[in-house]
Motif scaffolding. Structure first.
Motif, PDB file in Angstrom:
ATOM      1  N   GLY A  34       0.812  -1.212   0.000  1.00  0.00           N
ATOM      2  CA  GLY A  34       0.000   0.000   0.000  1.00  0.00           C
ATOM      3  C   GLY A  34       0.842   1.257   0.000  1.00  0.00           C
ATOM      4  N   LEU A  35       1.953   1.239   0.745  1.00  0.00           N
ATOM      5  CA  LEU A  35       2.836   2.402   0.778  1.00  0.00           C
ATOM      6  C   LEU A  35       3.473   2.641  -0.583  1.00  0.00           C
ATOM      7  N   VAL A  36       3.905   1.569  -1.230  1.00  0.00           N
ATOM      8  CA  VAL A  36       4.490   1.707  -2.559  1.00  0.00           C
ATOM      9  C   VAL A  36       3.458   2.221  -3.546  1.00  0.00           C
ATOM     10  N   TRP A  37       2.225   1.743  -3.438  1.00  0.00           N
ATOM     11  CA  TRP A  37       1.166   2.167  -4.345  1.00  0.00           C
ATOM     12  C   TRP A  37       0.815   3.636  -4.167  1.00  0.00           C
ATOM     13  N   LEU A  38       0.877   4.119  -2.927  1.00  0.00           N
ATOM     14  CA  LEU A  38       0.507   5.508  -2.650  1.00  0.00           C
ATOM     15  C   LEU A  38       1.672   6.482  -2.818  1.00  0.00           C
ATOM     16  N   THR A  39       2.897   5.976  -2.961  1.00  0.00           N
ATOM     17  CA  THR A  39       4.049   6.870  -3.079  1.00  0.00           C
ATOM     18  C   THR A  39       3.957   7.820  -4.268  1.00  0.00           C
ATOM     19  N   PRO A  40       3.602   7.369  -5.484  1.00  0.00           N
ATOM     20  CA  PRO A  40       3.478   8.332  -6.590  1.00  0.00           C
ATOM     21  C   PRO A  40       2.451   9.421  -6.330  1.00  0.00           C
ATOM     22  N   ALA A  41       1.308   9.048  -5.708  1.00  0.00           N
ATOM     23  CA  ALA A  41       0.299  10.059  -5.407  1.00  0.00           C
ATOM     24  C   ALA A  41       0.821  11.066  -4.383  1.00  0.00           C
ATOM     25  N   ALA A  42       1.542  10.578  -3.374  1.00  0.00           N
ATOM     26  CA  ALA A  42       2.120  11.486  -2.385  1.00  0.00           C
ATOM     27  C   ALA A  42       3.168  12.393  -3.020  1.00  0.00           C
ATOM     28  N   GLY A  43       3.995  11.818  -3.897  1.00  0.00           N
ATOM     29  CA  GLY A  43       4.986  12.643  -4.586  1.00  0.00           C
ATOM     30  C   GLY A  43       4.352  13.692  -5.461  1.00  0.00           C
ATOM     31  N   LEU A  44       3.275  13.332  -6.155  1.00  0.00           N
ATOM     32  CA  LEU A  44       2.579  14.309  -6.989  1.00  0.00           C
ATOM     33  C   LEU A  44       1.965  15.414  -6.146  1.00  0.00           C
ATOM     34  N   PHE A  45       1.407  15.047  -4.997  1.00  0.00           N
ATOM     35  CA  PHE A  45       0.814  16.062  -4.124  1.00  0.00           C
ATOM     36  C   PHE A  45       1.855  17.020  -3.583  1.00  0.00           C
ATOM     37  N   LEU A  46       2.991  16.486  -3.119  1.00  0.00           N
ATOM     38  CA  LEU A  46       4.043  17.361  -2.603  1.00  0.00           C
ATOM     39  C   LEU A  46       4.624  18.245  -3.712  1.00  0.00           C
ATOM     40  N   SER A  47       4.754  17.700  -4.902  1.00  0.00           N
ATOM     41  CA  SER A  47       5.252  18.505  -6.026  1.00  0.00           C
ATOM     42  C   SER A  47       4.290  19.630  -6.363  1.00  0.00           C
TER      43      SER A  47
END
Length: 292
Positions: A34-47
């Motif tokens: 789940g953490l790996v799956w959500l990492t791109p979304a978190a990176g996009l949000f922080l960007s």
């Protein structure tokens, strides 16, 4: 003569510690996935919360060490763009009616194919199943010509009609197979009690088919929300959804992360919310029919 009574040896139960360890290992594994799956979304949000200069000079993970650089200025600028706001509402106006139409028509057709006798029922259902193998690209040009003749080309109703037509074969196939698993005795008992077909469908079949219907609605909504191919061809500038609007922004601004990241996250957050809100119904629909 004496008889010897044998007692069955008690079964050995696995130690409780190993059971907890195995369950804990599975939970840790699922958490990592789940953490790996959500990492791109978190990176996009922080960007999307960083400035163009910060995104150009360092990776998005640097914001975790310096949260003071985060702000919602990019979203404020994006939401002042009337084109993006209109594209967002166009996406809602395309996705929601399409999902409702596909689920409603497929539920009625699935019940008819499963439990009603009419001439040519099996052959019509085979035709519906055969339509599953037809790629969407084959119908783009003929349907575009037909929509142009009917005055639907470049409009939201045209995009909704196209998505509805191409979403129905799979939806009918899914719900028909699910409705067919309902015990026949339940329907016969309802008919003996004087229930008509509409009452049986609305008060018996639909409640029992809720998991499959919920899963179908989630799938259909996500497919239409994330679509760009159909909207790119059938929608004009006034009816284009968010995916097409972001693609236009990408051609105009190139690699401007300050513009693209907030728009991409805005397009991503709605499917995530839908999935997490209805995840229980989604899991029930996936497991429906696996255990009798």
């Amino acid at each position: 003569m004496t008889t010897v009574q044998r007692t069955a040896a008690p079964r050995r139960r696995p130690p409780r510690a190993s059971k907890w360890l195995s369950r804990g290992a599975i939970q840790v594994f699922l958490a990592v996935i789940g953490l790996v799956w959500l990492t791109p979304a978190a990176g996009l949000f922080l960007s999307s919360l960083r400035t163009d200069t910060a995104n150009a000079n360092s990776g998005w993970w640097q914001a975790l060490a310096a949260p003071g650089q985060l702000s919602f200025d990019n979203y404020t600028t994006l939401l002042k763009d009337s084109g993006i706001v209109q594209a967002f509402w166009n996406t809602v106006l395309i996705s929601v009616p399409t999902t409702v139409a596909v689920v409603a028509i497929a539920a009625l057709a699935g019940y008819a194919f499963a439990w009603l006798d009419f001439p040519g029922r099996d052959w019509i259902f085979l035709l519906v199943v055969a339509m599953l193998v037809v790629p969407v690209q084959i119908g783009l040009l003929p349907v575009a010509k037909m929509f142009g003749a009917l005055g639907l080309f470049g409009s939201i109703p045209g995009v909704v009609l196209f998505h509805t037509a191409y979403g129905l074969p799979f939806a009918i196939f899914l719900l028909r197979n699910f409705f067919a698993e309902i015990p026949k005795e339940m329907l016969e008992a309802a008919r003996m009690d004087g229930g008509g077909e509409w009452r049986i469908f609305s008060q018996l079949v639909l409640p029992l088919g809720r998991p499959a219907i919920a899963s179908l609605a989630i799938f259909q909504f996500l497919w239409v929300w994330n679509d760009m191919l159909v909207a790119l061809l059938f929608a004009d500038n006034d009816s284009q959804p968010l995916t097409v609007a972001l693609q236009s922004q990408m051609r105009q601004f190139g690699s401007n992360i300050g513009v693209l990241a907030p728009g991409a996250f805005l397009s991503l957050i709605v499917p995530l919310i839908v999935f997490f809100v209805f995840q229980r119904q989604f899991v029930q629909g996936i497991m429906a029919g696996s255990v009798k």
